[in-house]
Design an enzyme around this catalytic site. Structure first.
Site, mmCIF file in Angstrom:
data_model
loop_
_atom_site.group_PDB
_atom_site.id
_atom_site.type_symbol
_atom_site.label_atom_id
_atom_site.label_comp_id
_atom_site.label_asym_id
_atom_site.label_seq_id
_atom_site.Cartn_x
_atom_site.Cartn_y
_atom_site.Cartn_z
ATOM 1 C CB SER A 116 3.521 6.700 -9.089
ATOM 2 O OG SER A 116 3.782 6.891 -7.865
ATOM 3 C CE1 TYR A 139 8.875 0.339 -3.026
ATOM 4 C CE2 TYR A 139 8.843 2.164 -4.415
ATOM 5 C CZ TYR A 139 8.178 1.160 -3.899
ATOM 6 O OH TYR A 139 6.667 0.637 -3.933
HETATM 7 N N1 NAD Z 1 1.935 2.690 0.263
HETATM 8 C C1 NAD Z 1 2.059 3.269 -0.816
HETATM 9 O O1 NAD Z 1 1.747 4.491 -1.049
HETATM 10 C C2 NAD Z 1 2.476 2.423 -2.262
HETATM 11 C C3 NAD Z 1 2.771 3.122 -3.123
HETATM 12 C C4 NAD Z 1 3.322 2.247 -4.463
HETATM 13 C C5 NAD Z 1 3.551 1.072 -4.328
HETATM 14 N N2 NAD Z 1 3.213 0.335 -3.017
HETATM 15 C C6 NAD Z 1 3.451 -1.138 -2.945
HETATM 16 O O2 NAD Z 1 2.275 -1.894 -2.350
HETATM 17 C C7 NAD Z 1 2.650 -2.771 -1.622
HETATM 18 C C8 NAD Z 1 2.270 -2.694 -0.214
HETATM 19 O O3 NAD Z 1 2.781 -1.513 0.369
HETATM 20 P P1 NAD Z 1 2.221 -0.970 1.748
HETATM 21 O O4 NAD Z 1 2.204 0.505 1.820
HETATM 22 O O5 NAD Z 1 0.994 -1.574 2.384
HETATM 23 O O6 NAD Z 1 3.460 -1.507 2.817
HETATM 24 P P2 NAD Z 1 3.553 -2.250 4.046
HETATM 25 O O7 NAD Z 1 5.065 -2.021 4.543
HETATM 26 O O8 NAD Z 1 2.434 -1.949 5.062
HETATM 27 O O9 NAD Z 1 3.265 -3.874 3.649
HETATM 28 C C9 NAD Z 1 4.370 -4.661 2.950
HETATM 29 C C10 NAD Z 1 4.026 -5.915 3.688
HETATM 30 O O10 NAD Z 1 4.881 -7.048 3.175
HETATM 31 C C11 NAD Z 1 5.718 -7.617 4.241
HETATM 32 N N3 NAD Z 1 6.974 -8.152 3.553
HETATM 33 C C12 NAD Z 1 7.960 -7.320 3.590
HETATM 34 N N4 NAD Z 1 9.172 -7.827 3.306
HETATM 35 C C13 NAD Z 1 8.601 -9.190 2.894
HETATM 36 C C14 NAD Z 1 9.211 -10.391 2.409
HETATM 37 N N5 NAD Z 1 10.506 -10.532 1.899
HETATM 38 N N6 NAD Z 1 8.562 -11.540 2.479
HETATM 39 C C15 NAD Z 1 7.345 -11.452 3.183
HETATM 40 N N7 NAD Z 1 6.623 -10.374 3.326
HETATM 41 C C16 NAD Z 1 7.506 -9.285 3.393
HETATM 42 C C17 NAD Z 1 5.665 -6.594 5.342
HETATM 43 O O11 NAD Z 1 5.866 -7.433 6.778
HETATM 44 C C18 NAD Z 1 4.416 -6.039 5.338
HETATM 45 O O12 NAD Z 1 3.459 -6.659 5.941
HETATM 46 C C19 NAD Z 1 4.269 -2.731 -1.695
HETATM 47 O O13 NAD Z 1 4.671 -3.813 -2.641
HETATM 48 C C20 NAD Z 1 4.578 -1.496 -2.257
HETATM 49 O O14 NAD Z 1 5.969 -1.132 -2.727
HETATM 50 C C21 NAD Z 1 2.676 1.044 -1.973
#
Ligand code: NAD
Length: 308
Positions: A116, A139
């Site tokens: 978002s 980001y």
């Molecule tokens: N949590 C939220 O509220 C939210 C909101 C909007 C979007 N997102 C998106 O959802 C996705 C997951 O988010 P999350 O909250 O589970 O975060 P998280 O940090 O728990 O998960 C991200 C995962 O990606 C892995 N990672 C990071 N960089 C990497 C790389 N270069 N190569 C391989 N692995 C890598 C990390 O080790 C981790 O396991 C992300 O793309 C994030 O941008 C999350």
């Protein structure tokens, strides 16, 4: 079905892996374990430790996959302000690398985790996908760039792609103990410890919080919805209601049976005042509707913390 989940050791990815395994699918995870944990990954899934910007690692991981759920990313806005180059490499180059490998390997569909934050505080609430995008952090720029790459790959390279713009996801496995932790695990930890919750600003800023099970369901729906409806497009994935941080503290206080206290600091630069999604496009095109309301989702999340 065989699926690859990038970022499958993280909060959202590991919950998607669990649902896929429960549905009988074969699942591979590609994760560099920077913010994820190997023990988050279901025992029946294969974990490949590697980076999404590494062409060879991605080419190997994508082999045989029919669907890719691409979640690996540097997730924290503040980290992206401090380390814009590293965030760009993981989020933009990583997404491009995943899309190219998917096209080369003949993957049917890529479901991409967007955010978002691409709206940057939309004037229109609830916000439809047609609202102007105005990223306000490195980001958010990377997430919007990834969406454009997804659309271009659908148009030019024959890979079906669906981008999901998540609004503040919360639930089990989201941790309070990282430098960039999200507000709900932080508040639950503070209330359980009897310490004041740290609130940036007056606490009246509001968010459209989204329970993890609804995000998992949206990903599964996006993997199978008809391509002529959804490929190349981006969808809001949200609970569809907004709650302020003070509302959040009130509900959590009730669930945990404690009086809460807050320490109010300065508002965080770049924080938007309100978010609330129009979720009708996901309902129409993906057949997805959120099922878990905020008080119920918070109760389940607090119970998970208590049982850890
Ligand atoms: N949590 C939220 O509220 C939210 C909101 C909007 C979007 N997102 C998106 O959802 C996705 C997951 O988010 P999350 O909250 O589970 O975060 P998280 O940090 O728990 O998960 C991200 C995962 O990606 C892995 N990672 C990071 N960089 C990497 C790389 N270069 N190569 C391989 N692995 C890598 C990390 O080790 C981790 O396991 C992300 O793309 C994030 O941008 C999350």
């Amino acid at each position: 079905m065989q699926a690859l989940v990038t970022g499958g050791a993280g909060f959202i990815g590991s919950n998607i892996v669990e649902a896929l395994v429960a549905d009988g699918h074969r699942v591979r995870v590609l994760d560099d374990l920077t913010t994820g944990y190997a023990d988050n990954v279901h025992a029946d899934a294969e974990l490949v430790v590697g980076e999404v910007a590494d062409e060879d690692a991605v080419a190997g991981a994508v082999e045989g996959a029919e669907v890719v759920f691409h979640l690996a990313a540097h997730r924290a806005v503040l980290r992206s302000v401090e380390q814009p180059l590293a965030t760009d490499s993981a989020n933009v180059h990583g997404t491009l690398t995943v899309l190219k490998a998917a096209a080369d390997a003949g993957v049917g569909r890529v479901v991409y985790a967007s955010s978002s934050s691409v709206y940057g505080g939309a004037a229109e609430l609830p916000t439809p996908e047609t609202a102007p995008t105005w990223p306000r952090s490195p980001y958010a720029v990377t997430k919007l760039t990834g969406e454009h790459y997804c659309r271009v790959f659908a148009e030019l390279y024959g890979v079906e792609t669906v981008a999901l713009r998540y609004f503040n996801v919360y639930g089990p496995r989201q941790r309070p103990d990282s430098a960039y932790a999200a507000v709900i695990p932080l508040f639950i930890a503070a209330l359980r410890q009897g310490t004041p919750a740290e609130v940036h600003g007056d606490g009246k800023q509001s968010r459209d919080f989204t329970y993890i099970d609804d995000v998992v369901a949206a990903n599964l729906a996006a993997a199978s919805a008809p391509a002529e409806r959804c490929s190349g497009k981006a969808y809001n994935i949200a609970g569809g209601c907004a709650y302020s941080l003070l509302d959040l503290l009130d509900i959590l206080g009730g669930i945990l049976g404690v009086e809460w206290r807050a320490d109010h600091g300065a508002p965080r630069p770049g924080d938007v005042r309100h978010t609330r999604a129009d979720i009708s496009a996901a309902r129409n095109d993906l057949g997805h509707d959120p099922k878990v309301d905020f008080p119920e989702g918070l109760a389940r999340t607090a119970a998970w913390f208590s049982n850890r």
